[in-house]
Design an enzyme around this catalytic site. Structure first.
Site, PDB file in Angstrom:
ATOM      1  N   SER A 185       1.885  -8.395  -6.493  1.00  0.00           N
ATOM      2  CA  SER A 185       1.540  -7.171  -5.791  1.00  0.00           C
ATOM      3  C   SER A 185       0.327  -7.420  -4.898  1.00  0.00           C
ATOM      4  O   SER A 185       0.383  -8.272  -4.011  1.00  0.00           O
ATOM      5  CB  SER A 185       1.296  -6.034  -6.794  1.00  0.00           C
ATOM      6  OG  SER A 185       1.362  -4.783  -6.167  1.00  0.00           O
TER       7      SER A 185
ATOM      8  N   GLU B 109       9.246  -8.437  -1.868  1.00  0.00           N
ATOM      9  CA  GLU B 109       9.482  -7.368  -2.853  1.00  0.00           C
ATOM     10  C   GLU B 109       8.492  -6.255  -2.552  1.00  0.00           C
ATOM     11  O   GLU B 109       7.502  -6.472  -1.860  1.00  0.00           O
ATOM     12  CB  GLU B 109       9.319  -7.890  -4.286  1.00  0.00           C
ATOM     13  CG  GLU B 109       7.919  -8.402  -4.640  1.00  0.00           C
ATOM     14  CD  GLU B 109       6.938  -7.302  -5.043  1.00  0.00           C
ATOM     15  OE1 GLU B 109       7.380  -6.259  -5.559  1.00  0.00           O
ATOM     16  OE2 GLU B 109       5.724  -7.493  -4.825  1.00  0.00           O
TER      17      GLU B 109
ATOM     18  N   HIS C 154       8.382  -5.522  -9.111  1.00  0.00           N
ATOM     19  CA  HIS C 154       7.866  -4.404  -9.905  1.00  0.00           C
ATOM     20  C   HIS C 154       8.915  -3.774 -10.821  1.00  0.00           C
ATOM     21  O   HIS C 154       8.723  -2.655 -11.301  1.00  0.00           O
ATOM     22  CB  HIS C 154       7.315  -3.317  -8.980  1.00  0.00           C
ATOM     23  CG  HIS C 154       6.047  -3.674  -8.270  1.00  0.00           C
ATOM     24  ND1 HIS C 154       6.026  -4.496  -7.165  1.00  0.00           N
ATOM     25  CD2 HIS C 154       4.756  -3.321  -8.503  1.00  0.00           C
ATOM     26  CE1 HIS C 154       4.784  -4.620  -6.736  1.00  0.00           C
ATOM     27  NE2 HIS C 154       3.988  -3.923  -7.525  1.00  0.00           N
TER      28      HIS C 154
END
Length: 290
Positions: free
Chosen positions: A94, A192, A258
């Site tokens: 992330s 992602e 995630h």
């Protein structure tokens, strides 16, 4: 340690227990539980924790408690000399994508894109097994596309090889125009994201297009796009339209990101993307001493 957003101790303790069950000694960064608004303490303290770990020869891996936001604020102060001389495993995802990019640019350090250690629920067995293998086993990491992952629908065909780079799409886009913009020429690009509406995913991919960051990619590995709601078009429609035009193999359905299942993959090492076989095979990166 917490180089980005703040965490609660009760969310980190289960991750610490897991590491200790593997025979590891765990040390918390001095400011791991600090909190200043949406940051895990001051920029100076978060950078100091990172430097302390990277410079300590007894520390063999730096594991980030979570993403959130904040790494971009400290990477310009990063001193890469210690990891050049004594490479250390760095794990996160992330927002930690910004740290992966900075460590690759400044030290050519292969890092690990893997789950955070601030656990609100117990991780599933596949996530744990993938993490342990990436940390300990000197063998290529093989991630298989899953039909349970919605992005499986964007898969095309073909087989390519190249260095794996990428991570969180929002962070990759935010790096454009900085020294840490990803080097994608001949690379397999991993993307992602979470909680981004389809038009925002479109905007980010279009930005990468216009900046030339997608012009010479060898292939695209598509992980999880979690809670990216929207129906007309859907995020899958956007991914297909923006990625298929590249004319390179695209492999979707990878349990990376995630989602409920989060596989760990090295970044910065050679990868083989086989869209026909549904596999992404990545060479191991930094190995722990001993």
């Amino acid at each position: 340690m917490s180089p980005s957003g703040p965490v609660r101790p009760e969310h980190v303790t289960p991750g610490i227990d897991l590491l200790r069950s593997w025979g590891l000694t765990v040390t918390l960064g001095a400011h791991a539980y600090d909190r200043e608004g949406y940051l895990a303490g001051s920029d100076a303290d978060r950078l100091a924790d990172l430097h302390a770990a990277l410079r300590d020869p007894a520390v063999r891996a730096v594991l980030c408690t979570r993403g959130g936001y904040g790494v971009q604020r400290i990477v310009d102060g990063l001193d890469p000399s210690s990891v050049r001389d004594d490479p250390t495993i760095v794990l996160g995802f992330s927002d930690i994508t910004a740290l992966h990019l900075a460590l690759w640019r400044t030290a050519r350090l292969a890092t690990l894109h893997g789950p955070a250690f601030a656990l609100r629920i117990a991780p599933d067995p596949a996530t744990v097994a993938s993490l342990r293998a990436a940390l300990f086993e000197p063998a290529p990491v093989v991630v298989r596309a899953s039909d349970d992952e919605p992005t499986r629908a964007v898969t095309t065909s073909g087989r390519v090889a190249g260095r794996l780079t990428g991570g969180n799409l929002a962070m990759l886009t935010a790096s454009l125009g900085t020294p840490d913009a990803p080097d994608t020429d001949g690379a397999v690009l991993l993307v992602e994201d979470i909680a981004e509406q389809p038009y925002k995913v479109d905007r980010m991919l279009t930005h990468l297009h216009r900046a030339g960051a997608l012009a010479k990619v060898a292939g695209v590995a598509v992980g999880q796009f979690t809670d990216c709601d929207g129906t007309d078009p859907t995020v899958l429609d956007v991914l297909a339209e923006r990625l298929h035009d590249l004319g390179v193999p695209v492999l979707g359905g990878l349990p990376v990101g995630h989602g409920d299942v989060r596989h760990t993959v090295p970044l910065g090492t050679r990868a083989v993307l086989d869209a026909d076989a549904g596999t992404l095979t990545v060479d191991p990166g930094v190995r722990p001493a001993g």
